[in-house]
Scaffold this active site. Structure first.
Site, PDB file in Angstrom:
ATOM      1  N   HIS A  47       0.738  -1.162   0.094  1.00  0.00           N
ATOM      2  CA  HIS A  47      -0.007  -0.016   0.020  1.00  0.00           C
ATOM      3  C   HIS A  47       0.920   1.212   0.091  1.00  0.00           C
ATOM      4  CE1 HIS A  47      -2.945   2.919   1.610  1.00  0.00           C
ATOM      5  NE2 HIS A  47      -3.881   2.069   1.104  1.00  0.00           N
ATOM      6  N   ASP A  49       2.654  -4.406   8.220  1.00  0.00           N
ATOM      7  CA  ASP A  49       1.246  -3.473   7.813  1.00  0.00           C
ATOM      8  C   ASP A  49       0.086  -4.416   8.065  1.00  0.00           C
ATOM      9  OD1 ASP A  49      -0.928  -2.495   6.571  1.00  0.00           O
ATOM     10  OD2 ASP A  49       0.145  -1.694   4.812  1.00  0.00           O
ATOM     11  N   GLN A  99      -4.795  -5.185   6.506  1.00  0.00           N
ATOM     12  CA  GLN A  99      -5.885  -6.080   6.122  1.00  0.00           C
ATOM     13  C   GLN A  99      -5.687  -7.340   6.787  1.00  0.00           C
ATOM     14  OE1 GLN A  99      -8.091  -5.108   3.887  1.00  0.00           O
ATOM     15  NE2 GLN A  99      -7.411  -3.156   3.391  1.00  0.00           N
ATOM     16  N   LYS A 130     -11.205  -0.721   9.840  1.00  0.00           N
ATOM     17  CA  LYS A 130     -11.386  -1.696   9.055  1.00  0.00           C
ATOM     18  C   LYS A 130     -11.713  -2.904   9.729  1.00  0.00           C
ATOM     19  CE  LYS A 130      -7.664  -0.054   5.766  1.00  0.00           C
ATOM     20  NZ  LYS A 130      -8.489   0.357   4.603  1.00  0.00           N
ATOM     21  N   CYS A 148      -4.886   1.720  -4.095  1.00  0.00           N
ATOM     22  CA  CYS A 148      -3.829   2.536  -3.263  1.00  0.00           C
ATOM     23  C   CYS A 148      -2.529   1.502  -3.381  1.00  0.00           C
ATOM     24  CB  CYS A 148      -4.277   2.470  -1.910  1.00  0.00           C
ATOM     25  SG  CYS A 148      -5.352   3.843  -1.766  1.00  0.00           S
TER      26      CYS A 148
END
Ligand SMILES: Cc1ncc(COP(=O)(O)O)c(C=O)c1O
Length: 398
Positions: free
Chosen positions: A112, A189, A192, A215, A353
């Protein structure tokens, strides 16, 4: 699963854009309204009941986050406004002073913007090299690709736990173990992965982790920066202000508070932290393993049904998990998204993104469906009905 808890679902719309942000259950909304209506005070400053109550719940939220990602200590959890802020703080607050010219940082083109851009800026600033690990056929990252990219100059591996485009679950455990054994920093990261899988920063030897509340059923404006305590101790605050200093004088001598306060300057997003606490409690009641399994089941069902729609190409069919990227033949992805919206189906279209991945994908833009546990097979059936009629779309566009 638990659809009645989500006020938005009463609209009858189908929400398939959970990778962008999730829906919010009433429990989260009510926890925030309760704060605003009943004890809306600042924290760690007031000597009166409602301020003490707000402080208490804020501090409990840190412990809830700590347990959720299996961190060792509550002070390893720093509240930020989201993954983007967490990653920027980690990269400029820690790696700017802990990497040096010539060091190699392993990334992929599927990352991302919030991870790749700060690293690119840092590369320009201090001369580190970003090394893009090769991706497999459907742009997944596997352990062999990682191993083939490591060199004695590798000092940091910076990847998403789950890619937001392809949806592949990266082999965090294997990579983390290798990094630990070879004194390489490991930054994940988790935007997700944390909402959809069980996270264990100790098991996977993760040094730094970033994720966003919005999220994972929580409100916008709240995120988490996790770092191992000994690394956070060496992190330079990017912001200075109230509640993070122990003392200062006009002479410029400043003493900072210990962790976590020294990395949380100013009034934090109190209501949002309370909302995140409620969101995590909600997720824990369902169970992260169950969520992951169910999303895989939804994707398998989608893949089975999409065979009935020959005008659709799927680009990540072999990847497990809850994300599908596809296009309708000869239809620009954004037009497809507008078409689906006409039938009350919310999806994402574009490059998601992760613009560097365009260099690898067979197409520049795709439609993305990202499932969450409240999605159903019946919703997929409705989507199929609409996609089957998409011949009508050619008539509109051509
Ligand atoms: C993999 C990944 N990383 C980082 C982000 C940035 O998250 P936020 O916009 O909440 O800061 C996202 C958001 O979509 C993402 O999918």
């Amino acid at each position: 699963m638990n659809r009645e808890d989500f006020p938005f679902l009463k609209t009858g719309k189908i929400y398939f854009d959970n990778g962008a942000t999730s829906l919010k259950p009433s429990a989260v909304i009510e926890s925030m309204v309760d704060y605003y209506e009943n004890y809306s005070a600042n924290i760690h400053r007031g000597d009166y009941e409602i301020s003490l109550k707000a402080s208490d719940i804020y501090d409990q939220a840190r412990e809830v986050c700590q347990k959720f990602i299996h961190a060792d200590k509550p002070e390893e959890i720093i509240f930020t406004k989201g993954t983007t802020e967490s990653l920027n703080k980690i990269i400029f607050g820690f790696f700017e002073t802990h990497l040096k010219k010539g060091d190699e940082v392993l990334v992929t083109k599927a990352e991302h913007a919030s991870l790749l851009l700060p690293l690119m800026i840092l590369a320009e600033k201090i001369g580190i090299h970003l090394i893009y690990m090769p991706l497999k056929e459907e742009n997944e990252l596997d352990y062999e690709s990682f191993l083939s990219s490591v060199t004695p100059k590798t000092k940091l591996v910076a990847i998403a736990g789950v890619s937001n485009v392809v949806g592949d679950h990266r082999p965090l455990n294997q990579i983390g173990r290798y990094c630990k054994e070879n004194q390489i920093y490991f930054l994940v990261d988790g935007a997700q992965s944390v909402p959809h899988t069980k996270t264990d920063v100790v098991r996977d030897n993760i040094d730094f982790l970033a994720f966003s509340g919005h999220k994972m059923l929580g409100p916008t404006g709240i995120g988490v920066l996790y770092g191992k305590k000994e690394l956070l101790e060496e992190m330079k605050p990017c912001e200075y202000g109230g509640d993070m200093n122990q003392n200062f004088s006009s002479l410029g001598d400043v003493t900072l508070k210990p962790l976590p306060a020294r990395l949380e300057a100013g009034t934090p997003p109190i209501a949002e932290v309370i909302g995140l606490k409620a969101a995590i409690s909600y997720l824990e009641k369902i169970g992260m393993e169950k969520i992951e399994e169910y999303e895989e089941e939804l994707k398998e069902y989608f893949l089975k049904r999409i065979k009935e729609v020959p005008q659709v190409d799927v680009y990540n069919a072999s990847v497990k998990g809850g994300e599908v990227i596809f296009n309708i033949h000869d239809v620009f992805s954004q037009d497809a998204a507008i078409y689906l919206d006409y039938f009350g189906i919310c999806v994402r279209a574009g490059t998601h993104c992760a613009k560097a991945l365009k260099e690898e994908l067979p197409v520049q833009n795709t439609v993305r469906i990202s499932f969450y546990f409240y999605n159903t097979k019946e919703e997929i059936d409705k989507l199929m009905d609409v996609l089957k009629q998409s011949d009508t779309l050619y008539n509109v566009i051509l």
